[in-house]
Design an enzyme around this catalytic site. Sequence first.
Site, PDB file in Angstrom:
ATOM      1  N   CYS A  27       0.863  -1.182   0.000  1.00 47.39           N
ATOM      2  CA  CYS A  27       0.000   0.000   0.000  1.00 47.39           C
ATOM      3  C   CYS A  27       0.898   1.231   0.000  1.00 47.39           C
ATOM      4  CB  CYS A  27      -0.993  -0.016   1.164  1.00 47.39           C
ATOM      5  SG  CYS A  27      -0.278   0.171   2.807  1.00 47.39           S
TER       6      CYS A  27
ATOM      7  N   ASP B  59      -8.259   3.544   1.566  1.00 45.03           N
ATOM      8  CA  ASP B  59      -7.284   3.776   2.625  1.00 45.03           C
ATOM      9  C   ASP B  59      -7.983   4.320   3.866  1.00 45.03           C
ATOM     10  OD1 ASP B  59      -5.168   4.427   4.269  1.00 45.03           O
ATOM     11  OD2 ASP B  59      -3.981   5.329   2.656  1.00 45.03           O
TER      12      ASP B  59
ATOM     13  N   ARG C 294      -3.513  -0.695   5.232  1.00 45.07           N
ATOM     14  CA  ARG C 294      -4.058  -1.717   4.347  1.00 45.07           C
ATOM     15  C   ARG C 294      -3.156  -2.927   4.155  1.00 45.07           C
ATOM     16  NH1 ARG C 294      -5.172   1.884  -0.740  1.00 45.07           N
ATOM     17  NH2 ARG C 294      -3.238   2.797   0.037  1.00 45.07           N
TER      18      ARG C 294
END
Length: 146
Positions: free
Chosen positions: A11, A121, A17
């Site tokens: 990420c 996110d 994440r």
Amino acid sequence: MAPTERILFVCLGNICRSPAAEGVVRAMAPHLELDSCGTGGWHVGEPPYGPMQAAASARGYDLSPLRARQFGPQDFDRFDLIICMDANNLRDVEAHRPKGSDTTVRLMTDYGESGEEAVPDPYYTRDFDGTLDLIERCARGLILEL
């Protein structure tokens, strides 16, 4: 082609994440070699973001041992499959691809059924549970495909 056993989740900062994806898949498939990282280096050495750790812990996932690191070209040699949380991460990863590398790079949502284009996110959306819901669905699809 050899079976996929070494998977890297990517990420932006490696604090929400991708560590969550690593923790979820580790719980579902402990036999796999897993890691996570970020395309940016702002959080290198830091643990996952507190609210993400809390949301994951409430579901039985322990992210506390994980520490952020930054993606590098050597990751193409270290992993069989690189899974990115969104198209920007995928573009940034591909920009580091060494000439001749055939390592597969895909989106996490490629393994889901919801039609989502990216794992949102939660550092910005604040929806940690929604992000975990999507990661869990995609993780199940990933494991079925392996």
